[in-house]
Design an enzyme around this catalytic site. Structure first.
Site, PDB file in Angstrom:
ATOM      1  N   ALA A   7       3.157   8.472 -20.764  1.00  0.00           N
ATOM      2  CA  ALA A   7       3.080   8.194 -19.327  1.00  0.00           C
ATOM      3  C   ALA A   7       1.865   7.312 -19.055  1.00  0.00           C
ATOM      4  O   ALA A   7       0.787   7.560 -19.588  1.00  0.00           O
ATOM      5  CB  ALA A   7       2.958   9.503 -18.550  1.00  0.00           C
ATOM      6  N   ASP A   8       2.059   6.283 -18.222  1.00  0.00           N
ATOM      7  CA  ASP A   8       0.922   5.457 -17.828  1.00  0.00           C
ATOM      8  C   ASP A   8       0.557   5.772 -16.373  1.00  0.00           C
ATOM      9  O   ASP A   8       1.130   6.675 -15.758  1.00  0.00           O
ATOM     10  CB  ASP A   8       1.215   3.966 -18.046  1.00  0.00           C
ATOM     11  CG  ASP A   8       2.400   3.472 -17.226  1.00  0.00           C
ATOM     12  OD1 ASP A   8       2.734   4.098 -16.192  1.00  0.00           O
ATOM     13  OD2 ASP A   8       2.997   2.456 -17.615  1.00  0.00           O
ATOM     14  N   SER A   9      -0.385   5.035 -15.818  1.00  0.00           N
ATOM     15  CA  SER A   9      -0.864   5.360 -14.476  1.00  0.00           C
ATOM     16  C   SER A   9       0.228   5.181 -13.413  1.00  0.00           C
ATOM     17  O   SER A   9       0.278   5.937 -12.444  1.00  0.00           O
ATOM     18  CB  SER A   9      -2.094   4.535 -14.126  1.00  0.00           C
ATOM     19  OG  SER A   9      -1.812   3.159 -14.254  1.00  0.00           O
ATOM     20  N   ASP A  18       3.467   5.649 -13.972  1.00  0.00           N
ATOM     21  CA  ASP A  18       4.327   6.827 -14.162  1.00  0.00           C
ATOM     22  C   ASP A  18       3.708   8.035 -13.464  1.00  0.00           C
ATOM     23  O   ASP A  18       4.410   8.814 -12.819  1.00  0.00           O
ATOM     24  CB  ASP A  18       4.497   7.161 -15.653  1.00  0.00           C
ATOM     25  CG  ASP A  18       5.296   6.102 -16.408  1.00  0.00           C
ATOM     26  OD1 ASP A  18       6.237   5.532 -15.828  1.00  0.00           O
ATOM     27  OD2 ASP A  18       4.967   5.869 -17.585  1.00  0.00           O
ATOM     28  N   ALA A  19       2.400   8.180 -13.611  1.00  0.00           N
ATOM     29  CA  ALA A  19       1.707   9.330 -13.029  1.00  0.00           C
ATOM     30  C   ALA A  19       1.904   9.374 -11.509  1.00  0.00           C
ATOM     31  O   ALA A  19       2.156  10.441 -10.940  1.00  0.00           O
ATOM     32  CB  ALA A  19       0.222   9.290 -13.376  1.00  0.00           C
TER      33      ALA A  19
END
Length: 75
Positions: free
Chosen positions: A33-35, A37-38
């Site tokens: 997960a990247d930012s 996605d977060a």
């Protein structure tokens, strides 16, 4: 029940097999997960559980267990 719903959200958002998600899964390292996605994940969790997740809490959520614990303690 909270765990199962969060697994569903994560599996959908990250396009991964729900069976690969555990309480110990790390969002970045294990689930990629990247930012962005977060942000999507947090919005989905807020909608699903009708709770507000403060920014400082988001920054400290590293694992699936962190998310589950927060939701369970704030429902």
């Amino acid at each position: 029940m909270v765990f199962e719903k969060i697994v569903q959200i994560l599996a959908e958002q990250l396009s991964i097999d729900p069976d690969k998600i555990t309480m110990d899964s790390l969002l970045e390292e294990d689930l990629d997960a990247d930012s962005l996605d977060a942000i999507d994940i947090v919005m989905s969790i807020e909608d699903e559980f009708q709770i507000e997740v403060p920014d400082e809490v988001i920054a400290n959520m590293k694992s699936v267990g962190d998310i589950v614990n927060f939701v369970e303690n704030n429902q």
